[in-house]
Design a protein around this motif. Structure first.
Motif, short mmCIF file in Angstrom:
data_model
loop_
_atom_site.label_atom_id
_atom_site.label_comp_id
_atom_site.label_asym_id
_atom_site.label_seq_id
_atom_site.Cartn_x
_atom_site.Cartn_y
_atom_site.Cartn_z
N CYS A 208 0.03 -0.89 0.12
CA CYS A 208 -0.38 -0.22 -0.01
C CYS A 208 0.94 1.22 0.64
N VAL A 209 0.62 2.46 -0.60
CA VAL A 209 1.12 3.94 -0.84
C VAL A 209 0.31 4.40 -0.38
N LEU A 210 0.07 5.18 1.10
CA LEU A 210 -0.21 5.99 1.48
C LEU A 210 0.62 7.48 2.01
N ASP A 211 -0.07 8.59 1.12
CA ASP A 211 -1.19 9.52 0.29
C ASP A 211 -0.03 9.01 -0.65
N ALA A 212 -0.66 8.05 -2.01
CA ALA A 212 -0.35 7.92 -3.19
C ALA A 212 -0.60 9.40 -3.62
N SER A 213 -1.42 10.21 -3.33
CA SER A 213 -1.63 11.95 -4.44
C SER A 213 -0.93 12.35 -4.14
N THR A 214 0.57 12.51 -3.00
CA THR A 214 1.14 12.94 -2.78
C THR A 214 2.62 13.02 -3.95
N TYR A 215 3.34 14.32 -3.96
CA TYR A 215 4.56 14.05 -5.27
C TYR A 215 4.97 12.52 -4.64
N VAL A 216 5.82 12.45 -3.75
CA VAL A 216 6.56 11.75 -3.40
C VAL A 216 5.68 9.87 -3.87
N GLY A 217 4.54 10.11 -3.08
CA GLY A 217 3.85 9.28 -2.99
C GLY A 217 3.46 8.63 -4.66
N PHE A 218 3.58 9.59 -5.44
CA PHE A 218 3.46 9.02 -6.75
C PHE A 218 4.34 8.61 -7.31
N TRP A 219 5.69 9.09 -7.13
CA TRP A 219 6.51 8.78 -7.78
C TRP A 219 6.64 7.36 -6.93
N ILE A 220 6.68 6.89 -6.07
CA ILE A 220 7.31 5.52 -5.28
C ILE A 220 5.88 4.38 -5.83
N LEU A 221 5.03 4.72 -5.97
CA LEU A 221 3.89 3.60 -7.03
C LEU A 221 4.66 3.42 -8.35
N ASN A 222 4.54 4.63 -9.23
CA ASN A 222 5.30 4.61 -10.27
C ASN A 222 6.54 3.24 -9.99
N GLY A 223 7.22 3.63 -9.12
CA GLY A 223 8.73 2.58 -8.73
C GLY A 223 8.63 1.19 -8.27
N LEU A 224 7.08 0.97 -7.74
CA LEU A 224 6.89 -0.47 -7.47
C LEU A 224 6.07 -1.42 -8.85
N LEU A 225 5.09 -0.06 -9.18
CA LEU A 225 4.41 -1.34 -10.54
C LEU A 225 5.73 -1.78 -11.50
N ALA A 226 6.95 -0.90 -11.62
CA ALA A 226 8.39 -0.52 -12.40
C ALA A 226 8.66 -2.17 -12.11
N LYS A 227 8.81 -2.29 -10.82
CA LYS A 227 9.16 -3.65 -10.15
C LYS A 227 8.43 -4.57 -10.05
N GLY A 228 7.68 -4.69 -10.79
CA GLY A 228 6.13 -5.58 -10.61
C GLY A 228 5.36 -6.10 -9.16
N TYR A 229 5.27 -5.36 -8.52
CA TYR A 229 4.79 -5.45 -7.15
C TYR A 229 2.74 -4.83 -7.59
N ALA A 230 2.44 -5.73 -7.20
CA ALA A 230 0.96 -5.14 -7.30
C ALA A 230 1.14 -4.00 -5.61
N VAL A 231 0.18 -3.16 -5.99
CA VAL A 231 -0.24 -1.98 -5.07
C VAL A 231 -1.49 -1.40 -5.00
N ARG A 232 -1.57 -1.49 -3.81
CA ARG A 232 -3.00 -0.48 -4.06
C ARG A 232 -2.66 1.12 -3.28
N ALA A 233 -2.92 2.31 -3.80
CA ALA A 233 -3.21 3.37 -4.20
C ALA A 233 -4.19 3.88 -2.98
N ALA A 234 -3.87 4.42 -1.84
CA ALA A 234 -4.83 4.72 -0.93
C ALA A 234 -4.17 6.42 -1.31
N ILE A 235 -5.58 6.76 -1.30
CA ILE A 235 -5.41 8.65 -1.96
C ILE A 235 -6.84 9.64 -0.93
N GLN A 236 -6.08 10.80 -0.98
CA GLN A 236 -7.01 11.24 -0.28
C GLN A 236 -7.66 12.85 -0.79
N LYS A 237 -8.65 12.99 -0.55
CA LYS A 237 -9.87 14.06 -1.51
C LYS A 237 -8.87 14.70 -2.08
#
Length: 313
Positions: A24-53
């Motif tokens: 899980c990446v929380l909060d994926a809607s932050t700048y840092v969270g968004f790029w960590i999300l991208n990095g995890l997907l590029a590495k083959g992980y299944a990711v849950r992006a927890a985002i705030q409105k």
């Protein structure tokens, strides 16, 4: 985002781990969270992006578009001040990348919001079966600010910013990051949560001035003092993501890790930094007649070097 080389020593067990575990990446809607999300997907992980409105609009849009095309990405809404929404976001996950930033900027009124969020996040991790590790994304601003900032002492992972000093100088970003990280560490130790923190320098990367302006400006408050005392550090977002993922994958990681590529300590480097952040900040005047003697670097990264080299401790 360019793909980072695989960490040495990866095995079939690592491959099976990626196939089975959701992180899980929380909060994926932050700048840092968004790029960590991208990095995890590029590495083959299944990711849950927890985002705030109230996250960055462009980042939220990008995540929603990614969800349509990427079967390994699941998106859920979360409110870090709502403990139960965090529990729902963590359900079925094996690890958490906690990336909290205030989308409204940092001032005296909201300085404790991240700390309140950190309490909820760490407590939820303690109560969620299956969470094996938390990578807590913090800032070097939580380590460098104190009365003797100009001393000859080195600054390393044992250093903490002084809360009273931050209040006196109205360094609200540094105070918020110090409060949230110290709160997270206190609760993690009390609840026996396996946590490491990554204390990043000023994050630079694609679209940072448009997608992360308030946090960037908040970090830069006190720039002259940081610069003159050899503690103004910057980090490329790709390297920062690499360090976060290595800290997650390496079972031997413990405690805090400084994370930066460079200490800005000459006038030429300061000018280049200002140019990279234009038009978010104004370019400084020329320093041609003031010399270009570097200020002494005081940040130490022994732990970071060992982590990047694959020998973390």
């Amino acid at each position: 985002m360019k793909e980072e080389p695989e960490v040495t020593g990866t095995s079939m067990d690592d491959h099976r781990e990626k196939q089975q575990a959701t992180v899980c990446v929380l909060d994926a809607s932050t700048y840092v969270g968004f790029w960590i999300l991208n990095g995890l997907l590029a590495k083959g992980y299944a990711v849950r992006a927890a985002i705030q409105k109230n996250g960055d609009g462009e980042i939220l849009k990008n995540i929603r578009e990614m969800e349509k095309a990427e079967e390994r990405l699941e998106v859920s809404s979360v409110d870090v001040l709502d403990y139960h929404s965090i529990l729902l976001a963590l359900r079925g996950c094996s690890a958490l990348f906690c990336c909290l930033d205030s989308p409204d900027g940092y001032d005296e009124r909201n300085v404790d919001i991240e700390a309140r969020g950190a309490i909820n996040v760490v407590e939820a991790c303690a109560q969620t079966e299956g969470i094996e590790k938390v990578v807590f994304s913090s800032s070097m601003a939580a380590a460098i600010w104190r009365d003797n900032i100009g001393s000859d002492n080195d600054v390393d992972e044992r250093s903490w910013s002084d809360q009273d000093f931050c209040r006196k100088l109205k360094l609200w970003y540094a105070l918020s990051k110090t409060l949230s990280e110290q709160t997270a560490w206190a609760l993690a130790m009390d609840r026996a949560v396996n946590m490491v923190s990554i204390n990043s320098g000023l994050v630079l990367g694609p679209g940072v001035t448009q997608q992360n302006p308030k946090t960037t400006l908040a970090y830069l408050k006190g720039t002259p003092e940081m610069y003159e005392n050899g503690v103004l550090a910057i980090v490329d977002v790709d390297f920062m993501v690499d360090v976060h993922i290595k800290a997650f994958r390496d079972q031997s990681t413990r405690g805090r890790y400084f994370c930066f590529n460079q200490v800005v300590n000459t006038e030429e480097e300061a000018m280049r930094l200002a140019q990279r952040l234009s038009p978010l900040i104004s370019l400084p005047p020329s320093y041609e007649n003031q010399g270009n003697e570097p200020y002494a670097e005081r940040l130490r990264t022994k732990k970071l070097s060992k982590l990047v080299e694959g020998t973390a401790y």
